[in-house]
Design a protein around this motif. Structure first.
Motif, short mmCIF file in Angstrom:
data_model
loop_
_atom_site.label_atom_id
_atom_site.label_comp_id
_atom_site.label_asym_id
_atom_site.label_seq_id
_atom_site.Cartn_x
_atom_site.Cartn_y
_atom_site.Cartn_z
N SER A 4 -6.90 -5.11 1.32
CA SER A 4 -6.59 -4.56 0.00
C SER A 4 -5.54 -3.46 0.10
O SER A 4 -4.64 -3.36 -0.74
CB SER A 4 -7.87 -4.02 -0.66
N THR A 5 -5.67 -2.64 1.13
CA THR A 5 -4.71 -1.55 1.34
C THR A 5 -3.31 -2.09 1.61
O THR A 5 -2.32 -1.58 1.08
CB THR A 5 -5.16 -0.66 2.51
N ILE A 6 -3.24 -3.13 2.43
CA ILE A 6 -1.94 -3.74 2.74
C ILE A 6 -1.31 -4.33 1.48
O ILE A 6 -0.12 -4.15 1.23
CB ILE A 6 -2.12 -4.82 3.83
N VAL A 7 -2.12 -5.03 0.68
CA VAL A 7 -1.60 -5.62 -0.55
C VAL A 7 -1.12 -4.53 -1.50
O VAL A 7 -0.02 -4.62 -2.07
CB VAL A 7 -2.68 -6.48 -1.24
N LEU A 8 -1.93 -3.51 -1.66
CA LEU A 8 -1.63 -2.45 -2.63
C LEU A 8 -0.38 -1.67 -2.25
O LEU A 8 0.44 -1.33 -3.10
CB LEU A 8 -2.82 -1.50 -2.75
N ASN A 9 -0.23 -1.38 -0.96
CA ASN A 9 0.81 -0.45 -0.54
C ASN A 9 2.07 -1.11 0.03
O ASN A 9 3.10 -0.45 0.13
CB ASN A 9 0.25 0.51 0.52
N LEU A 61 -1.71 7.87 -10.21
CA LEU A 61 -0.63 6.96 -10.56
C LEU A 61 0.51 7.07 -9.55
O LEU A 61 1.07 6.07 -9.11
CB LEU A 61 -0.11 7.26 -11.96
N LEU A 62 0.85 8.29 -9.16
CA LEU A 62 1.97 8.52 -8.26
C LEU A 62 1.68 8.03 -6.85
O LEU A 62 2.59 7.92 -6.03
CB LEU A 62 2.33 10.02 -8.23
N ARG A 63 0.41 7.71 -6.55
CA ARG A 63 0.07 7.16 -5.25
C ARG A 63 0.20 5.63 -5.23
O ARG A 63 -0.02 5.01 -4.20
CB ARG A 63 -1.37 7.54 -4.85
N PHE A 64 0.57 5.03 -6.37
CA PHE A 64 0.65 3.58 -6.47
C PHE A 64 2.08 3.13 -6.20
O PHE A 64 2.97 3.31 -7.04
CB PHE A 64 0.20 3.16 -7.86
N PRO A 65 2.36 2.54 -5.02
CA PRO A 65 3.73 2.21 -4.64
C PRO A 65 4.44 1.24 -5.58
O PRO A 65 5.67 1.27 -5.68
CB PRO A 65 3.57 1.59 -3.24
N ALA A 66 3.70 0.35 -6.23
CA ALA A 66 4.35 -0.63 -7.11
C ALA A 66 5.08 0.05 -8.26
O ALA A 66 6.04 -0.51 -8.80
CB ALA A 66 3.31 -1.62 -7.66
N VAL A 67 4.64 1.26 -8.64
CA VAL A 67 5.34 2.00 -9.69
C VAL A 67 6.76 2.33 -9.24
O VAL A 67 7.73 2.12 -9.97
CB VAL A 67 4.59 3.30 -10.04
N TYR A 68 6.87 2.83 -8.02
CA TYR A 68 8.19 3.16 -7.48
C TYR A 68 9.03 1.89 -7.30
O TYR A 68 10.24 1.89 -7.53
CB TYR A 68 8.05 3.88 -6.15
N ALA A 69 8.37 0.81 -6.86
CA ALA A 69 9.08 -0.45 -6.67
C ALA A 69 9.67 -0.94 -7.99
O ALA A 69 10.81 -1.41 -8.04
CB ALA A 69 8.14 -1.50 -6.08
N ALA A 70 8.88 -0.82 -9.06
CA ALA A 70 9.36 -1.26 -10.38
C ALA A 70 10.53 -0.41 -10.85
O ALA A 70 11.54 -0.94 -11.35
CB ALA A 70 8.22 -1.21 -11.39
N VAL A 71 10.42 0.91 -10.69
CA VAL A 71 11.49 1.81 -11.12
C VAL A 71 12.77 1.54 -10.33
O VAL A 71 13.87 1.43 -10.90
CB VAL A 71 11.06 3.28 -10.96
N LEU A 72 12.65 1.42 -9.01
CA LEU A 72 13.82 1.16 -8.18
C LEU A 72 14.43 -0.20 -8.51
O LEU A 72 15.66 -0.34 -8.54
CB LEU A 72 13.42 1.20 -6.69
N ALA A 73 13.58 -1.19 -8.77
CA ALA A 73 14.09 -2.52 -9.11
C ALA A 73 14.88 -2.49 -10.41
O ALA A 73 15.94 -3.12 -10.52
CB ALA A 73 12.93 -3.52 -9.22
N ILE A 74 14.39 -1.76 -11.39
CA ILE A 74 15.10 -1.65 -12.67
C ILE A 74 16.44 -0.96 -12.49
O ILE A 74 17.46 -1.35 -13.08
CB ILE A 74 14.22 -0.90 -13.70
#
Length: 303
Positions: A37-42, A160-173
């Motif tokens: 789960s950790t690998i998937v999440l991060n 929220l800030l510990r959730f890497p997908a947030v940064y991934a989405a922002v960088l992707a945009i």
């Protein structure tokens, strides 16, 4: 009937086959699912979000419409669940639990996989938008509702800030909007890691299902199942029409809105003492019943 059977066997059954591997792995070997789960999440999930959005070639207006659909669906389903809780005179904690399991769906390992199997990579790209948007809402609004104001907003923000997908989405945009070129080896590496997200997520889903053994009272379970599995597709259809979605965007969004509750709702229920036993059984029952309701919705709504 033949169309429903086709969707069940060709689009949904493969998901449960892979999840079954995880289920068997958990039951026979008792593997600790937390590292996966950790690998998937991060790692894997953020890579999938980034590579899908960067390589999507979606027009900006469609991207915004898909995100608007996700936000509107989560908020509207939450409002309906709150009203249902009041009408049924459910206790306060059960009403909050009903809202949580109704608002937040398993749009990741289940929803994205189904959309990819049915529509290929173009379907996956659009499903990623719903998954990313709803996940951000889960880590903000979901936590706030679950705590009902008991958790300081700074704590919710830190989570929220510990959730890497947030940064991934922002960088992707940013990369997508400004057409920033990326080194090919870096992009290919991210794509390879992202490709591993869905199979691992399905294994984790099966492992999580293997640990669900509880039963909720019918007075609480039936409204939750009805709202999530029966009303969910209809609300999705209504919102898709109002927002003006069409084609793959319409189909993938309605399918995401038809998913059973996210497994993460169990963590919220446990963390904030929101009928965790009942929420666990609702997630289990709705996941097991969802192939029939989703296949029916796909067929009847011509998705």
């Amino acid at each position: 009937m033949a169309d429903i059977i086709f969707v069940l066997t060709q689009n949904i059954l493969p998901i449960f086959v892979v999840a079954g591997f995880g289920f068997a792995l958990q039951r026979w070997l008792g593997v600790d699912k937390r590292p996966l789960s950790t690998i998937v999440l991060n790692v894997l999930s953020p890579c999938l979000v980034f590579s899908s959005l960067v390589g999507s070639q979606l027009p900006g207006d469609e991207l915004a419409s898909l995100a608007l659909f996700a936000v509107s669906n989560v908020l509207l389903m939450g409002s309906v669940a709150y009203l249902a809780g009041r009408v049924l005179r459910l206790p306060r904690r059960q009403t909050i639990a009903l809202m949580v399991v109704t608002m937040f769906v398993n749009g990741g390992n289940y929803g994205m996989t189904l959309n990819q199997l049915r529509y290929g990579d173009p379907g996956l790209v659009r499903a990623v938008v719903y998954y990313t948007t709803s996940t951000i809402m889960l880590y903000t609004i979901g936590i706030f509702i679950s705590s009902m104001g008991k958790m300081p907003w700074r704590t919710a923000l830190r989570r929220l800030l510990r959730f890497p997908a947030v940064y991934a989405a922002v960088l992707a945009i940013i990369v997508y909007s400004f057409q920033i070129p990326l080194p090919v080896p870096l992009l290919r590496g991210i794509e390879v890691a992202g490709a591993g997200a869905i199979p691992v997520m399905l294994l984790v889903l099966g492992m999580q299902l293997a640990d669900l053994k509880t039963v909720a009272s019918l007075r609480f379970a039936l409204p939750a199942l009805g709202l999530r599995l029966l009303l969910g597709p209809l609300v999705g259809l209504l919102l898709a029409t109002l927002i003006g979605l069409s084609g793959l965007g319409r189909s993938t969004s309605i399918i995401e809105a038809s998913m059973p509750p996210a497994v993460f709702t169990i963590i919220l229920a446990t963390e904030f003492d929101l009928e965790p036993t009942a929420v666990t059984s609702i997630v289990l029952l709705s996941t097991l019943l969802s192939p029939l309701t989703i296949a029916t919705a796909i067929t009847l709504l011509n998705l």
